[in-house]
Design a protein around this motif. Structure first.
Motif, PDB file in Angstrom:
ATOM      1  N   ALA A 151     -33.246 -11.508 -23.863  1.00 45.96           N
ATOM      2  CA  ALA A 151     -33.536 -11.119 -25.243  1.00 45.96           C
ATOM      3  C   ALA A 151     -34.299 -12.190 -25.990  1.00 45.96           C
ATOM      4  CB  ALA A 151     -32.225 -10.807 -25.973  1.00 45.96           C
ATOM      5  N   ASN A 162     -36.332  -5.955 -20.639  1.00 47.85           N
ATOM      6  CA  ASN A 162     -34.877  -5.813 -20.745  1.00 47.85           C
ATOM      7  C   ASN A 162     -34.212  -6.080 -19.395  1.00 47.85           C
ATOM      8  OD1 ASN A 162     -32.327  -5.159 -21.778  1.00 47.85           O
ATOM      9  ND2 ASN A 162     -32.562  -3.024 -21.134  1.00 47.85           N
ATOM     10  N   GLY A 182     -36.274  -0.343 -28.925  1.00 51.14           N
ATOM     11  CA  GLY A 182     -36.480  -0.826 -27.561  1.00 51.14           C
ATOM     12  C   GLY A 182     -35.188  -1.175 -26.858  1.00 51.14           C
ATOM     13  N   MET A 183     -34.166  -1.538 -27.633  1.00 50.96           N
ATOM     14  CA  MET A 183     -32.853  -1.843 -27.053  1.00 50.96           C
ATOM     15  C   MET A 183     -31.919  -0.636 -27.100  1.00 50.96           C
ATOM     16  SD  MET A 183     -32.409  -5.695 -28.622  1.00 50.96           S
ATOM     17  CE  MET A 183     -30.896  -6.046 -27.726  1.00 50.96           C
ATOM     18  N   LEU A 236     -37.858  -3.501 -32.092  1.00 53.54           N
ATOM     19  CA  LEU A 236     -36.818  -4.211 -31.347  1.00 53.54           C
ATOM     20  C   LEU A 236     -35.558  -3.353 -31.209  1.00 53.54           C
ATOM     21  CD1 LEU A 236     -37.127  -7.810 -32.876  1.00 53.54           C
ATOM     22  CD2 LEU A 236     -37.595  -7.160 -30.516  1.00 53.54           C
ATOM     23  N   ALA A 257     -37.932 -11.955 -25.190  1.00 55.91           N
ATOM     24  CA  ALA A 257     -38.418 -10.675 -25.709  1.00 55.91           C
ATOM     25  C   ALA A 257     -38.688 -10.760 -27.195  1.00 55.91           C
ATOM     26  CB  ALA A 257     -37.401  -9.581 -25.416  1.00 55.91           C
ATOM     27  N   VAL A 258     -37.745 -11.314 -27.936  1.00 56.87           N
ATOM     28  CA  VAL A 258     -37.915 -11.433 -29.386  1.00 56.87           C
ATOM     29  C   VAL A 258     -39.094 -12.325 -29.717  1.00 56.87           C
ATOM     30  CG1 VAL A 258     -36.863 -12.290 -31.506  1.00 56.87           C
ATOM     31  CG2 VAL A 258     -35.500 -10.968 -29.895  1.00 56.87           C
ATOM     32  N   ALA A 312     -42.377 -10.461 -28.882  1.00 57.13           N
ATOM     33  CA  ALA A 312     -42.653  -9.337 -29.773  1.00 57.13           C
ATOM     34  C   ALA A 312     -43.110  -9.819 -31.135  1.00 57.13           C
ATOM     35  CB  ALA A 312     -41.409  -8.460 -29.905  1.00 57.13           C
ATOM     36  N   VAL A 361     -43.913  -2.384 -29.679  1.00 52.92           N
ATOM     37  CA  VAL A 361     -42.852  -3.389 -29.549  1.00 52.92           C
ATOM     38  C   VAL A 361     -41.700  -2.833 -28.718  1.00 52.92           C
ATOM     39  CG1 VAL A 361     -41.203  -4.817 -30.820  1.00 52.92           C
ATOM     40  CG2 VAL A 361     -43.500  -4.467 -31.721  1.00 52.92           C
ATOM     41  N   GLN A 362     -41.381  -1.565 -28.919  1.00 48.46           N
ATOM     42  CA  GLN A 362     -40.290  -0.929 -28.165  1.00 48.46           C
ATOM     43  C   GLN A 362     -40.545  -0.983 -26.660  1.00 48.46           C
ATOM     44  OE1 GLN A 362     -40.357   3.383 -28.352  1.00 48.46           O
ATOM     45  NE2 GLN A 362     -39.891   3.144 -26.191  1.00 48.46           N
ATOM     46  N   ILE A 411     -40.017  -4.491 -25.277  1.00 49.10           N
ATOM     47  CA  ILE A 411     -38.605  -4.806 -25.129  1.00 49.10           C
ATOM     48  C   ILE A 411     -38.017  -4.102 -23.911  1.00 49.10           C
ATOM     49  CG2 ILE A 411     -36.338  -4.680 -26.230  1.00 49.10           C
ATOM     50  CD1 ILE A 411     -38.316  -6.681 -27.453  1.00 49.10           C
TER      51      ILE A 411
END
Length: 221
Positions: free
Chosen positions: A68, A63, A105-106, A102, A71-72, A75, A55-56, A59
């Motif tokens: 976002a 990015n 990843g951010m 998440l 992305a959410v 994921a 998942v990371q 993201i």
């Protein structure tokens, strides 16, 4: 302290390895948390361990490009990878993996670690306290009797002696209608006296089959 380690839209090699290492360590922690006093399969816990890192990377790839929101959505759509039914705890661990992925990843590595620590303590505390575990003395009792016996009130004196509560859930005929199978939900007064309880039931039902066991937990969704 809880700020993101990612600055701008460019991700450096050092940042990537820090986030990936944190994701793998936290994923391993989630896998161990899922294994605690639970039945599990090797493939599932391995998947839990690697899922935050997967998942990371998703993201990180989106990015600054798609946003976002997409992305959410993408994921969390990965939760569909489980085609077989899972328990409520397993699904909860999957969503925990998604959240950790998440966050890392951010770039919020410390926030992800802190959140995992809080959730781990919370889950372990509830498990230790047996939250929602039900009564340890509750049993499922199945008694077979011949058709010439009237099951209404047949075992009332024994239930009064050995149980706190009793409930007749189902009556089923078997063996071409010559036998009745009675299914009760009972809470025993003393688990140590369960053998004496069963012996007296056997005398009452003509030594036909009796099954007494723990109540099955209905976790599967």
């Amino acid at each position: 302290m809880l700020d993101s380690i990612i600055t701008g839209t460019e991700i450096t090699l050092n940042v990537f390895f820090i986030c990936t290492g944190a994701s793998l360590l936290l994923g391993l922690g989630i896998a161990l948390l899922c294994m605690y006093k639970s039945s599990y399969t090797q493939s599932f816990v391995i998947t839990l361990a690697m899922l935050p890192a997967v998942v990371q990377v998703i993201i990180m790839l989106v990015n600054g490009n798609i946003g976002a929101g997409v992305a959410v959505a993408g994921a969390f759509g990965l939760v569909r990878f489980r085609s077989t039914p899972g328990t409520a705890k397993e699904i909860g661990m999957i969503f925990l993996c998604m959240t950790i992925g998440l966050a890392t990843g951010m770039g919020y590595v410390l926030l992800a670690a802190l959140f995992f620590g809080v959730m781990a303590v919370f889950v372990l505390a509830l498990s230790r306290l047996r939250f929602g575990g039900g009564n340890e003395n509750e049993r499922e009792l199945k008694i077979t009797i011949p058709e010439n016996l009237d099951y209404e009130g047949l075992f009332d004196d024994l239930f009064q002696q050995y149980t706190r509560t009793v409930r007749l859930d189902r009556v089923k005929t078997s063996n071409m209608g010559t036998l009745y199978e009675l299914e009760y939900r009972v809470v025993l007064k003393d688990v140590e006296a369960s053998k004496a309880f069963l012996d007296e039931l056997r005398c009452r039902n003509g030594n036909l089959n009796i099954v007494c066991g723990r109540v099955a937990t209905k976790e599967a969704l």
